[in-house]
Design an enzyme around this catalytic site. Structure first.
Site, mmCIF file in Angstrom:
data_model
loop_
_atom_site.group_PDB
_atom_site.id
_atom_site.type_symbol
_atom_site.label_atom_id
_atom_site.label_comp_id
_atom_site.label_asym_id
_atom_site.label_seq_id
_atom_site.Cartn_x
_atom_site.Cartn_y
_atom_site.Cartn_z
ATOM 1 N N HIS A 178 6.757 -26.860 0.335
ATOM 2 C CA HIS A 178 6.025 -27.935 -0.334
ATOM 3 C C HIS A 178 4.862 -27.403 -1.156
ATOM 4 C CE1 HIS A 178 8.327 -30.915 1.974
ATOM 5 N NE2 HIS A 178 8.347 -29.941 2.877
ATOM 6 N N LYS A 198 -13.101 2.587 -1.816
ATOM 7 C CA LYS A 198 -14.028 2.964 -0.739
ATOM 8 C C LYS A 198 -15.157 3.828 -1.304
ATOM 9 C CE LYS A 198 -10.932 3.014 3.347
ATOM 10 N NZ LYS A 198 -10.436 3.775 4.494
ATOM 11 N N GLU A 234 0.834 -1.211 0.000
ATOM 12 C CA GLU A 234 0.000 0.000 0.000
ATOM 13 C C GLU A 234 0.868 1.260 0.000
ATOM 14 O OE1 GLU A 234 -3.631 -0.646 2.264
ATOM 15 O OE2 GLU A 234 -3.650 1.462 2.804
HETATM 16 O O1 PA5 Z 1 -3.170 1.849 5.924
HETATM 17 C C1 PA5 Z 1 -4.232 2.423 5.709
HETATM 18 O O2 PA5 Z 1 -4.333 3.637 5.763
HETATM 19 C C2 PA5 Z 1 -5.493 1.621 5.418
HETATM 20 O O3 PA5 Z 1 -5.229 0.281 5.276
HETATM 21 C C3 PA5 Z 1 -6.494 1.813 6.563
HETATM 22 O O4 PA5 Z 1 -5.928 1.356 7.744
HETATM 23 C C4 PA5 Z 1 -7.800 1.066 6.287
HETATM 24 O O5 PA5 Z 1 -8.348 1.467 5.069
HETATM 25 C C5 PA5 Z 1 -8.808 1.337 7.416
HETATM 26 O O6 PA5 Z 1 -8.980 2.700 7.582
HETATM 27 P P1 PA5 Z 1 -9.534 3.315 8.916
HETATM 28 O O7 PA5 Z 1 -8.582 3.016 10.015
HETATM 29 O O8 PA5 Z 1 -9.652 4.771 8.646
HETATM 30 O O9 PA5 Z 1 -10.871 2.669 9.172
#
Ligand code: PA5
Length: 459
Positions: free
Chosen positions: A311, A426, A282
């Site tokens: 394996h 989202k 990410e």
């Molecule tokens: O790393 C990130 O920013 C995302 O993976 C968020 O953690 C995830 O989308 C959840 O978001 P939030 O904590 O605002 O609910």
């Protein structure tokens, strides 16, 4: 008490060489200088005893309740760190039997109705405490979980007050819907510092409340994180292990090895690897660079667990396309040697080899064997070594990966702290759910999702 990195097997003939690595050092040093000129908030979390104290206090309150199961509601960076901590530091992952001192921990990072029905059928809802975690306070999956479980708890107790006591809301200190609900309805809360984004937040109340409730050694966890942050900040650039690891990966990425295999030898490390996968993917997979030019870059991290996945996946890694970099994660000293008994060994060569040996020895022989096979095939391998599997070394590992990710972002000239691709998904989900303010996206989304009847099959 140190985390060690070995890059000796990382530069086989034909790829970027050790000389390429050394000559890229000045480029890496510039990235590091820039990072250290403005050290991110998350890099100092190991020293934030104030946040830990808040979690200790809340944990003490929760422990007064009659409960045996602590449930984390959240997703992505608001859940993966919890799974990583509990899987790496509890005796048997999330599967352990609860005791009065140590409740069962369940991380529910899904809205899959079949899974949640299974959860509801398997626990006594009135014996659960829920930590609802969302930095933004607006993630729809977490909102749905919250509404569902609040209603279930309220019905079990037939009381709003009793239900509220079974919840902690962990969110931004000021902003977001979850914060507003907490203020209006009187839920207990914990803060996620505004400066810390989801995937860098495990050492805030996001991970620390669960760790406290579970009885994990949170002080050592933070001490390990601090030790790594401090020693990486104090060393010379050429000795910076996180920088070296990031640079090796970026050089291989640029040379056509985009797949980064994280290969822990240890079942306890499985979820830590999943946590790293999110951090790396990410943070580094981006359409635009920091100047706004389209670059479409990013590594594809993947996980294998040794020896289990020898394996299943190793055949591909040794003989398939040469497009991968492998990092073995090994634990120097297992907590139990596991002496192998010697019944049935006489005359059976495969069993005789085990006589007088330990599971720990076998595990390391398997790891080295896999490394040897990969290196003989000219495949790059790094080894990251935790002296022991304990809270201190897990804290070190977490901080190492976070700093390496920030460096890799700098080397790739992308912003490691945003996630526009996640936000796009989202927004589309909100539009498809008919949420007010998102309808304008529906036309475009429907066009993208249009089905071609001729391309659907059944059997
Ligand atoms: O790393 C990130 O920013 C995302 O993976 C968020 O953690 C995830 O989308 C959840 O978001 P939030 O904590 O605002 O609910």
């Amino acid at each position: 008490m140190a985390l060690k990195l070995h890059l000796g097997g990382c530069f086989p003939a034909g790829g970027p060489s050790k000389e390429d690595f050394l000559s890229a050092a000045p480029r890496a040093a510039v990235v590091r200088d820039k990072h250290l000129a403005d050290v991110p908030f998350w890099q100092r979390l190991g020293g934030r005893t104030d946040l830990l104290e808040l979690c200790q206090n809340r944990s003490n309150q929760i422990r007064q309740e009659e409960f045996d199961t602590f449930v984390v509601l959240g997703i992505g960076g608001s859940a993966l760190g919890n799974s990583a901590l509990i899987e790496s530091l509890s005796p048997f992952g999330q599967e352990w039997a609860p005791t009065p001192d140590r409740p069962r921990i369940i991380v529910l990072d899904t809205i899959d109705p079949d899974w949640l029905k299974g959860f509801l059928d398997s626990v006594s809802i009135e014996r659960c405490h829920f930590n609802v975690i969302s930095k933004s306070g607006g993630t729809i999956e977490t909102a749905a979980q919250f509404l569902l479980f609040y209603d279930a708890v309220k019905r079990a107790f037939d009381s709003d007050d009793a239900a509220r006591a079974r919840f902690t809301l962990t969110t931004d200190p000021k902003a977001g819907h979850l914060r507003s609900v907490a203020q209006e309805c009187g839920f207990e809360t914990l803060p996620i510092p505004a400066e810390v984004g989801g995937r860098f937040s495990v050492l805030t109340p996001v991970g620390l409340l669960m760790a406290e409730v579970a009885g994990l050694d949170t002080e050592s966890l933070l001490a390990g994180a601090s030790k790594t942050a401090n020693s990486l900040e104090a060393c010379k650039p050429e000795s910076d292990a996180a920088l070296a690891w990031a640079l090796a990966h970026v050089l291989h990425l640029e040379a056509g090895r985009p797949i980064h295999v994280h290969f822990p030898y240890g079942h306890h490390l499985r979820s830590l690897a999943d946590w790293y996968l999110q951090l790396w993917a990410e943070s580094l997979g981006k359409r635009e660079d920091v100047k706004g030019d389209e670059v479409f870059v990013g590594p594809t991290p993947t996980r294998a667990v040794g020896p289990t996945d020898q394996h299943s996946q190793c055949q591909l890694y040794v003989e398939g396309p040469d497009d991968k970099v492998h990092t073995f994660v090994r634990v120097g000293e297992p907590s139990w040697s596991g002496n192998i008994p010697s019944a049935f060994v006489e005359g059976i060569p495969a069993f005789e080899a085990l006589k007088g040996r330990t599971l720990g020895e076998l595990m390391e022989a398997e790891r080295r064997g896999t490394e040897a096979a990969l290196r003989a095939a000219g495949r790059p391998c790094a080894v990251l070594e935790l002296c022991k599997l304990d809270a201190f070394h897990v804290g070190q590992y977490i901080m190492f990966c976070e700093i390496a990710t920030a460096y890799a972002g700098g080397l790739m000239r992308v912003n490691p702290y945003n996630q526009p691709g996640v936000e796009a998904g989202k927004v589309a989900a909100l539009a498809l759910m008919g949420v007010e303010g998102y309808q304008e996206h529906l036309g475009e989304i429907s066009a993208v999702l249009a089905e071609d009847e001729n391309m659907s099959f059944s059997c």
